[in-house]
Design a protein around this motif. Structure first.
Motif, PDB file in Angstrom:
ATOM      1  N   ARG A   6       0.827  -1.218   0.000  1.00  0.00           N
ATOM      2  CA  ARG A   6       0.000   0.000   0.000  1.00  0.00           C
ATOM      3  C   ARG A   6       0.857   1.262   0.000  1.00  0.00           C
ATOM      4  O   ARG A   6       0.464   2.286  -0.566  1.00  0.00           O
ATOM      5  CB  ARG A   6      -0.963  -0.004   1.186  1.00  0.00           C
ATOM      6  CG  ARG A   6      -2.006  -1.107   1.079  1.00  0.00           C
ATOM      7  CD  ARG A   6      -3.110  -0.996   2.096  1.00  0.00           C
ATOM      8  NE  ARG A   6      -4.031  -2.122   1.983  1.00  0.00           N
ATOM      9  CZ  ARG A   6      -4.971  -2.245   1.045  1.00  0.00           C
ATOM     10  NH1 ARG A   6      -5.118  -1.289   0.151  1.00  0.00           N
ATOM     11  NH2 ARG A   6      -5.763  -3.298   1.003  1.00  0.00           N
ATOM     12  N   ASN A  22       1.741   2.770  -3.461  1.00  0.00           N
ATOM     13  CA  ASN A  22       0.664   3.340  -4.289  1.00  0.00           C
ATOM     14  C   ASN A  22       0.086   2.339  -5.293  1.00  0.00           C
ATOM     15  O   ASN A  22      -0.264   2.691  -6.406  1.00  0.00           O
ATOM     16  CB  ASN A  22       1.147   4.590  -5.057  1.00  0.00           C
ATOM     17  CG  ASN A  22       1.275   5.790  -4.144  1.00  0.00           C
ATOM     18  OD1 ASN A  22       0.534   5.912  -3.177  1.00  0.00           O
ATOM     19  ND2 ASN A  22       2.218   6.655  -4.440  1.00  0.00           N
ATOM     20  N   TYR A  44      -1.103  10.256  -8.835  1.00  0.00           N
ATOM     21  CA  TYR A  44       0.255  10.071  -8.318  1.00  0.00           C
ATOM     22  C   TYR A  44       0.646   8.612  -8.510  1.00  0.00           C
ATOM     23  O   TYR A  44       0.058   7.716  -7.920  1.00  0.00           O
ATOM     24  CB  TYR A  44       0.336  10.496  -6.856  1.00  0.00           C
ATOM     25  CG  TYR A  44       0.127  11.984  -6.701  1.00  0.00           C
ATOM     26  CD1 TYR A  44       1.205  12.865  -6.734  1.00  0.00           C
ATOM     27  CD2 TYR A  44      -1.157  12.507  -6.588  1.00  0.00           C
ATOM     28  CE1 TYR A  44       1.009  14.239  -6.638  1.00  0.00           C
ATOM     29  CE2 TYR A  44      -1.367  13.883  -6.496  1.00  0.00           C
ATOM     30  CZ  TYR A  44      -0.273  14.735  -6.517  1.00  0.00           C
ATOM     31  OH  TYR A  44      -0.469  16.096  -6.447  1.00  0.00           O
ATOM     32  N   THR A  45       1.618   8.393  -9.392  1.00  0.00           N
ATOM     33  CA  THR A  45       2.022   7.032  -9.727  1.00  0.00           C
ATOM     34  C   THR A  45       3.207   6.587  -8.877  1.00  0.00           C
ATOM     35  O   THR A  45       3.675   7.332  -8.015  1.00  0.00           O
ATOM     36  CB  THR A  45       2.380   6.943 -11.224  1.00  0.00           C
ATOM     37  OG1 THR A  45       3.427   7.887 -11.495  1.00  0.00           O
ATOM     38  CG2 THR A  45       1.181   7.270 -12.092  1.00  0.00           C
ATOM     39  N   LYS A  46       3.696   5.366  -9.149  1.00  0.00           N
ATOM     40  CA  LYS A  46       4.838   4.835  -8.399  1.00  0.00           C
ATOM     41  C   LYS A  46       6.032   5.772  -8.526  1.00  0.00           C
ATOM     42  O   LYS A  46       6.302   6.310  -9.583  1.00  0.00           O
ATOM     43  CB  LYS A  46       5.229   3.463  -8.963  1.00  0.00           C
ATOM     44  CG  LYS A  46       4.154   2.401  -8.767  1.00  0.00           C
ATOM     45  CD  LYS A  46       4.521   1.157  -9.538  1.00  0.00           C
ATOM     46  CE  LYS A  46       3.328   0.208  -9.606  1.00  0.00           C
ATOM     47  NZ  LYS A  46       3.607  -0.927 -10.484  1.00  0.00           N
TER      48      LYS A  46
END
Length: 267
Positions: free
Chosen positions: A10, A13, A146-148
């Motif tokens: 988690r 993301n 918001y990505t990795k």
């Protein structure tokens, strides 16, 4: 141990679907294999290869490898298997079917689902991203994801779709909150969208194999490249880490290949 692993996922993301898939893979291993060692890990990989497609095998292996990294047992990590890329896209909704579906939904006064279909095809959103869109994002005309690695990907809502949505929301007297709600007035689920799309495919006589959320994302990419052939821009818009992933959209669908062969090969 599993709670620690879930917390780790988690923090990265991951989508709910990915977290569930990773957790399932690790739980299955721990339930069926007596120890975390090379012998058992290779036996697990063998089981996967015998029972699943390469993509699923790789997903389970990635899940196990992340678990091993958490345990500081990187040396036991398994190698993924090679996935044979098809030279065509399979089960992608055609423009004709897409237009027919959205027009039928609108004609029947089913505007809530008309907009689900429109947003999937006109934004290129993954279904897990679609359900996060709020009315405030429609007002802005975009939605920042918001990505990795903390990167930001901007999901644009085309002006024509933005105006149409705002008119609909005005009639509904809705000014805030999630855009897509179920019949109980709460945010719709990924599963809810997938199932209902199948129901509408059956109702309107469209092949159910081409009516699923990701099919509309494929349609977005195909249409975008046909109108504006900038593959690097498309990769950014779709959130692909590698442009190689995006290159598949330069290929024809299976039905397009068939039509071309039937037209060209007359000898």
């Amino acid at each position: 141990m599993l709670q620690k692993y879930e917390a780790l996922l988690r923090r990265g993301n991951m989508s709910e679907n990915s977290v569930s898939a990773y957790m399932y893979a690790v739980r299955f291993y721990l339930d069926h294999y007596p120890a975390i060692d090379k012998k058992n890990l290779l036996a697990y990989k063998g089981f996967l290869l015998e029972n699943y497609k390469p993509r699923t095998v790789n997903l389970r292996i990635l899940a196990i490898n992340k678990f091993l990294q958490m345990l500081k047992k990187e040396r036991l990590c398994l190698k993924t298997v090679k996935v044979q890329q098809k030279n065509f896209l399979e089960n992608v909704i055609s423009n004709a079917d897409y237009n027919f579906l959205k027009n039928q939904l609108k004609q029947d006064g089913n505007l809530a689902w008309y907009f689900v279909v429109r947003y999937l095809a006109a934004t290129g959103a993954r279904v897990s991203e679609l359900i996060q869109i709020k009315i405030e994002h429609v007002q802005l005309g975009y939605f920042d994801l918001y990505t990795k690695g903390g990167k930001i990907r901007r999901l644009y809502i085309p002006k024509i779709l933005q105006r149409e949505t705002l008119e609909y929301l005005k009639e509904q007297r809705r000014t805030s909150g999630y855009l897509f709600l179920n019949r109980f007035g709460v945010r719709i689920s990924v599963r809810g969208i997938s199932q209902q799309l199948k129901n509408y495919a059956k109702k309107y006589g469209i092949n159910k194999k081409v009516v699923y959320p990701h099919s509309f994302r494929h349609r977005y990419a195909k249409n975008f490249l046909e109108k504006f052939s900038d593959i690097a821009l498309l990769a950014d818009l779709m959130g692909h880490e590698s442009i190689e992933t995006t290159r598949i959209y330069l290929r024809r669908t299976a039905s397009e290949q068939r039509a071309i062969v039937d037209k060209v090969v007359t000898w």
